[in-house]
Design a protein around this motif. Structure first.
Motif, short mmCIF file in Angstrom:
data_model
loop_
_atom_site.label_atom_id
_atom_site.label_comp_id
_atom_site.label_asym_id
_atom_site.label_seq_id
_atom_site.Cartn_x
_atom_site.Cartn_y
_atom_site.Cartn_z
N GLN A 57 -21.86 7.90 -7.16
CA GLN A 57 -22.60 7.58 -5.93
C GLN A 57 -24.06 8.04 -5.99
N LEU A 58 -24.30 9.13 -6.70
CA LEU A 58 -25.68 9.61 -6.84
C LEU A 58 -26.54 8.52 -7.43
N ARG A 59 -26.00 7.91 -8.46
CA ARG A 59 -26.75 6.85 -9.14
C ARG A 59 -26.69 5.53 -8.39
N GLY A 60 -25.46 5.13 -8.08
CA GLY A 60 -25.25 3.80 -7.51
C GLY A 60 -25.86 3.65 -6.12
N VAL A 61 -25.66 4.62 -5.26
CA VAL A 61 -26.15 4.48 -3.88
C VAL A 61 -27.57 5.03 -3.74
N PHE A 62 -27.81 6.20 -4.29
CA PHE A 62 -29.11 6.85 -4.03
C PHE A 62 -30.13 6.60 -5.14
N GLY A 63 -29.69 6.03 -6.23
CA GLY A 63 -30.62 5.70 -7.32
C GLY A 63 -31.24 6.95 -7.93
N LEU A 64 -30.54 8.07 -7.85
CA LEU A 64 -31.09 9.31 -8.42
C LEU A 64 -30.32 9.67 -9.68
N HIS A 65 -30.94 10.50 -10.51
CA HIS A 65 -30.32 10.82 -11.80
C HIS A 65 -30.03 12.29 -11.99
N LYS A 66 -30.67 13.12 -11.17
CA LYS A 66 -30.46 14.56 -11.33
C LYS A 66 -30.28 15.18 -9.95
N PHE A 67 -29.63 16.34 -10.00
CA PHE A 67 -29.54 17.10 -8.75
C PHE A 67 -30.63 18.14 -8.72
N ARG A 68 -31.06 18.43 -7.54
CA ARG A 68 -31.93 19.58 -7.39
C ARG A 68 -31.04 20.80 -7.17
N ARG A 69 -31.67 21.93 -7.20
CA ARG A 69 -30.93 23.18 -7.10
C ARG A 69 -30.02 23.21 -5.86
N ASN A 70 -28.79 23.58 -6.08
CA ASN A 70 -27.78 23.79 -5.04
C ASN A 70 -27.21 22.51 -4.42
N GLN A 71 -27.78 21.35 -4.75
CA GLN A 71 -27.27 20.13 -4.11
C GLN A 71 -25.84 19.84 -4.54
N LEU A 72 -25.60 19.84 -5.86
CA LEU A 72 -24.26 19.49 -6.33
C LEU A 72 -23.22 20.49 -5.82
N GLU A 73 -23.58 21.76 -5.85
CA GLU A 73 -22.65 22.79 -5.41
C GLU A 73 -22.27 22.57 -3.94
N ALA A 74 -23.28 22.30 -3.11
CA ALA A 74 -23.02 22.10 -1.68
C ALA A 74 -22.15 20.86 -1.48
N ILE A 75 -22.42 19.82 -2.24
CA ILE A 75 -21.68 18.56 -2.10
C ILE A 75 -20.21 18.77 -2.48
N ILE A 76 -19.99 19.45 -3.60
CA ILE A 76 -18.60 19.68 -4.06
C ILE A 76 -17.84 20.53 -3.03
N GLU A 77 -18.49 21.56 -2.52
CA GLU A 77 -17.81 22.42 -1.54
C GLU A 77 -17.52 21.65 -0.26
#
Ligand SMILES: Nc1ncnc2c1ncn2[C@@H]1O[C@H](COP(=O)(O)OP(=O)(O)OP(=O)(O)O)[C@@H](O)[C@H]1O
Length: 694
Positions: A57-77
């Motif tokens: 979804q990061l790529r497909g919907v938001f067209g982004l390729h990397k996470f910034r600090r703490n984004q992925l962690e917050a999303i997974i939690e």
């Protein structure tokens, strides 16, 4: 998938994730910034059952390729069904933390993500951006009809995200019923409280309707909550957690340092507005910037002045019609207008990446506010300037504003007045602290430690080349307090500047006419530079030892008279030593004021000289300027030593000589007038100015 999974981790720093309240509120270990690409526990994240969908979804919907600090962690939690608290500086990328889980189907809780956000304009922007990404989103505001709301929330397929203001949530029974229905059908994925500091009475943006959000947990106990804010004070965070009833929450925080921002405090000396405009013209021509002012009228006035000087500028404040505000915002956002002159009504949710400067024309009301407002600059990571123009008077204006009833004639409570005054005082302390790194001071306010070397000359204090001097001013400080007391006893009025003049033994008209030169303390501080004396008296005002009281004159203007403050008697009784740190006025090599390139290029020959000398050219931005040129006259304040011929003279160690150097008309300590050929003068001034600034 990207070429390498490691790409997703680029630029990420240590994950900070604490699970219990006492720990999360201990920020003492939040040092900054490690800037390492090491992640403490990446395998926990990559092995999460949600990881694959998140990346897709990061790529497909938001067209982004990397996470910034703490984004992925917050999303997974969030996807694992936990309460999450995200503390991220402005522009850090908070929105993705809740928008991405909202479009994932694999989370523990699925259905509608309800986003409570305080500003309609901010919500509209976000909704628009999400719709462009084909995300199903519904904005439930007053513009949405009952039919539309029913259709979107009851009948048809439910949207992934529903944005709503806290007021709507509080007042609309229909909205509450819809939420209850969704809850009963287990169709509420999570609540998101954006700008969560608005729930806390500690925060400057406290909103009454936010208070009712404490009922979300009681009414919908199984729905996870995510709170996000960029306001990082410990007491605010604790308050948010308590009010929202967050439990076992995953807490993410990071350094609030913004290394690409340069922090500068500039005293409002003579012609400071001109210097400000020169600074913008020279350093950020045709670039985007924000100038924050205190009042609506001031915004309009400053925007007009800028336009008169040829800048592209518009004002923005809460008193404008919604369409005027939208227009001004659009013009600025699109880059058609470069400078927006605004009250703090302009702030939350402004997402423009290339803002190169944020100027505070008047004192911000709190360091919290200052951090948020300067946070609008340099969101693209490129260098940007944050300049705060300071004069003590601005504090008095804020104090008056705090104490008088607001537009709705509501008087603040005594507690609120005390709290707001303390917040404004902290800003004055910040301005007056000319020794410590600005960045360290600011981050300390947010309970964060930073090493001085991290600043890298990125603030005026670290960049200063003139060393600080600590001066014991106990005798002079006591003398001035005694002086004010004696005036008060005699029921006579005295101003701060008059006190300064009495102490420095000045021979001004007022001093002579009022016979202040007969006073015992007259001339007591004559070995002290007048700016140091003034700084000392202002410090006494700030410490409530003295106070400035505005008194309306028959002319309609008001004069600030100095009186004893609540701490005066204690000060006189105690034997405490009073010390002041100050920097002697910089000479030509010590000058570290903001760099302002000459307004125009050096004229070639005599032909080009005349038009440029219509305005005074000042060598220094100090008050008073030691030398300025107007027409064919040089005005000087300060020492001027004539040379041994009528064709040479010295101004502040610079010798001006030559064929057309002009003649010295009048010599004295002040207002020396020299008549000379304008071309020569202009040329000399440019030479001198380059020398001073080089
Ligand atoms: N992982 C990412 N990669 C690239 N750009 C990102 C990423 N995450 C967010 N951004 C961009 O960063 C900008 C700021 O993001 P966002 O508006 O979410 O910040 P914020 O933390 O909510 O700031 P504020 O507190 O000012 O509202 C946006 O333009 C957003 O598209």
């Amino acid at each position: 998938m990207p070429a390498s999974e490691a790409d997703y981790w680029e630029g990420m720093e240590d994950v900070t994730m604490d699970d219990s309240y006492p720990d999360i509120l201990d920020f003492s270990n939040r040092t900054s910034p490690p800037f390492s690409s090491k992640v403490s526990n990446p395998s926990k994240l990559t092995s999460s059952p949600y990881y694959t969908e998140v990346i897709r979804q990061l790529r497909g919907v938001f067209g982004l390729h990397k996470f910034r600090r703490n984004q992925l962690e917050a999303i997974i939690e969030a996807l694992s069904g936990r309460d999450v608290f995200v503390l991220m500086p402005t522009g850090g990328g908070k929105s993705l933390c809740y928008q991405l889980p909202a479009v994932c189907a694999s989370g523990q809780t699925t259905g509608v993500t309800v986003v409570v956000s305080p500003l309609l304009a901010l919500m509209k922007d976000q909704v628009h951006a999400l719709q462009e990404k084909s995300v199903d989103v519904f904005l439930w505001n007053s513009e949405a009809s009952w039919d539309e709301a029913m259709q979107r929330m009851r009948v048809g397929p439910k949207p992934s995200l529903m944005y709503i203001t806290p007021e709507k949530l509080k007042e609309s029974n229909v909205a509450q019923n819809v939420l209850t229905e969704l809850y009963n059908k287990q169709q509420l994925a999570r609540f998101v409280i954006d700008e969560a500091h608005c729930i806390s009475t500690w925060g400057q943006d406290f909103r009454d309707a936010y208070r009712d959000l404490d009922q979300l947990r009681t009414r919908y106990p199984t729905v996870p909550i995510m709170a996000l804010t960029a306001t990082a004070r410990r007491n605010t965070v604790a308050d948010i957690i308590k009010r929202l009833g967050l439990r076992d929450c995953a807490f993410f925080t990071q350094s609030f340092n913004r290394p690409n921002l340069r922090y500068i405090v500039e005293p409002k000396g003579k012609n400071w507005e001109g210097s400000m405009m020169d600074f913008i013209a020279s350093n950020h021509p045709n670039k985007s910037g924000v100038i924050y002012c205190l009042g609506r009228d001031k915004c309009e006035e400053v925007a007009k002045k800028l336009k008169d000087r040829g800048f592209s500028a518009e004002h923005f404040h809460a008193g404008m019609t919604p369409s005027d505000k939208d227009w001004a915002l659009d013009e600025w956002r699109s880059g058609r207008v470069h400078i927006i002159v605004a009250t703090i009504a302009f702030g939350m949710g402004i997402d423009k990446a290339d803002v190169r400067f944020v100027i505070h024309y008047t004192l911000p009301k709190s360091l919290d506010g200052y951090y948020q407002e300067t946070g609008r600059a340099g969101r693209d990571g490129e260098p940007a300037d944050c300049i705060l123009y300071f004069q003590f008077k601005d504090f008095m204006s804020i104090k008056n504003m705090i104490e008088r009833p607001d537009r709705d004639n509501i008087q603040a409570t005594p507690e609120s007045i005390t709290r707001q005054t303390a917040a404004a005082r902290a800003v004055v302390d910040y301005c007056l602290n000319i020794s410590d790194c600005r960045r360290i001071q600011l981050l300390h306010y947010f309970d964060e430690k930073l090493e001085e070397k991290s600043c890298g000359h990125g603030c005026d204090n670290c960049a200063h080349s003139v060393p600080l001097i600590t001066r014991n001013v106990t005798t002079e400080a006591r003398a001035v307090v005694e002086l004010v007391r004696s005036f008060q006893t005699k029921k006579e009025s005295v101003t701060l500047i008059q006190c300064r003049d009495i102490l420095r033994g000045a021979k001004t008209v007022v001093v002579k006419s009022k016979q202040y030169d007969k006073l015992q303390c007259y001339g007591m501080g004559q070995d002290m530079p007048s700016e140091l004396l003034e700084q000392m008296i202002r410090r006494l005002c700030l410490d409530d030892i003295l106070q400035e009281n505005p008194v309306m004159q028959s002319s309609g203007y008001h004069t600030d008279y100095v009186v004893l403050g609540p701490s005066a008697e204690e000060f006189l009784r105690s034997k405490k030593v009073t010390e002041i740190q100050w920097r002697p006025k910089a000479g030509k090599t010590g000058k570290t004021k903001i760099q302002t390139a000459p307004k125009t290029s050096r004229p070639k020959g005599k032909q080009r000289a005349l038009p440029e000398v219509d305005e005074p050219i000042e060598l220094y931005e100090d008050d008073p300027p030691p030398i300025a040129v107007l027409g064919n006259v040089i005005r000087c304040k300060g020492d001027i030593i004539p040379g041994n011929t009528r064709k040479s003279y010295q101004v502040s160690h610079h010798t001006i000589s030559g064929e057309n150097a002009g003649s010295v008309e009048k010599i004295g300590r002040q207002n020396i007038i020299i008549k000379a050929d304008p071309t020569t003068i202009y040329q000399k001034m440019l030479n001198l100015r380059e020398e001073v600034w080089s």
